[in-house]
Design a protein around this motif. Structure first.
Motif, mmCIF file in Angstrom:
data_model
loop_
_atom_site.group_PDB
_atom_site.id
_atom_site.type_symbol
_atom_site.label_atom_id
_atom_site.label_comp_id
_atom_site.label_asym_id
_atom_site.label_seq_id
_atom_site.Cartn_x
_atom_site.Cartn_y
_atom_site.Cartn_z
ATOM 1 N N VAL A 1 0.846 -1.203 0.000
ATOM 2 C CA VAL A 1 0.000 0.000 0.000
ATOM 3 C C VAL A 1 0.880 1.250 0.000
ATOM 4 O O VAL A 1 0.586 2.227 -0.698
ATOM 5 C CB VAL A 1 -0.965 -0.023 1.211
ATOM 6 N N GLY B 1 0.771 4.003 -2.876
ATOM 7 C CA GLY B 1 0.445 5.375 -2.476
ATOM 8 C C GLY B 1 1.573 6.339 -2.779
ATOM 9 O O GLY B 1 1.350 7.457 -3.252
ATOM 10 N N THR C 1 -3.870 7.882 1.612
ATOM 11 C CA THR C 1 -3.574 6.475 1.913
ATOM 12 C C THR C 1 -2.276 6.358 2.704
ATOM 13 O O THR C 1 -2.201 5.612 3.690
ATOM 14 C CB THR C 1 -3.468 5.661 0.605
ATOM 15 N N THR D 1 -2.797 7.339 6.221
ATOM 16 C CA THR D 1 -3.490 6.284 6.971
ATOM 17 C C THR D 1 -2.526 5.184 7.387
ATOM 18 O O THR D 1 -2.610 4.674 8.508
ATOM 19 C CB THR D 1 -4.626 5.696 6.104
#
Length: 201
Positions: A71, A75, A91, A94
């Motif tokens: 991820v 991102g 993202t 997060t």
């Protein structure tokens, strides 16, 4: 895109792409730090998330570390290239929160020097988080959705008020013209009546 944005986005995303790739290739060194957090969070997320999402969350911490790394790479590339930059920044923000809490829990460290080093890393990550949040809301000078919605509603109200005022003015003008026309017709009718009476006498 300005030169500053063209430079800042890749610089901000570089650490996420590199660290994310390292997490995918070699997750084992990160597992001991991540394990306490994943042991608490995964059951909670599985309880709260819909079944189709909860069933897809990996069970092992190694796979969770790899997933987080993937991820971060995606991102980071989205932010660096500008394709989906705001979503990429959000993202990354997060993913950075659990990484910071699991990786730099300075409040648990007893040794004074080690605690100070962990606190510095924690603060650096907070600085990165701030940068990501700014990148996530950066509209490159164009109005954002919230601004457009608010100002669009205000503009619609203004236009409605103007329309109502214009309609009232036009109605008033029409009524005045009708009154003038009626008075003129009444005068003409009176004159015609007088002429007819004069002719009869």
């Amino acid at each position: 895109m300005t030169v500053v944005r063209a430079l800042a986005r890749p610089l901000l995303s570089m650490i996420f792409v590199v660290q994310g790739a390292n997490s995918i290739r070699n997750p084992e060194p990160l597992v001991p730090k991540a394990q306490p957090l994943t042991d608490r969070l995964v059951p909670l997320v599985k309880r709260v998330a819909p079944p189709q999402v909860g069933d897809r969350i990996p069970e092992t911490t190694v796979n969770l570390v790899r997933l987080n790394g993937a991820v971060q790479v995606l991102g980071g590339l989205a932010l660096a290239t500008g394709k989906g930059r705001r979503l990429g920044a959000a993202t990354l923000a997060t993913t950075l929160v659990p990484v910071t809490v699991a990786g730099h829990p300075f409040w648990q460290v007893k040794d004074k020097e080690a605690r100070q080093a962990q606190r510095v890393q924690f603060m650096k990550n907070l600085g990165l988080l701030g940068g990501l949040l700014l990148a996530a809301v950066d509209t490159e000078g164009r109005p954002g959705i919230a601004w457009r919605a608010t100002h669009g509603a205000r503009a619609a109200k203004r236009e409605t008020r103007r329309g109502v005022k214009a309609a009232r003015r036009e109605t008033g003008r029409g009524a005045k013209a009708a009154k003038r026309e009626a008075r003129q017709l009444a005068r003409e009718a009176k004159q015609a009546a007088r002429l007819a009476k004069a002719e009869l006498t």
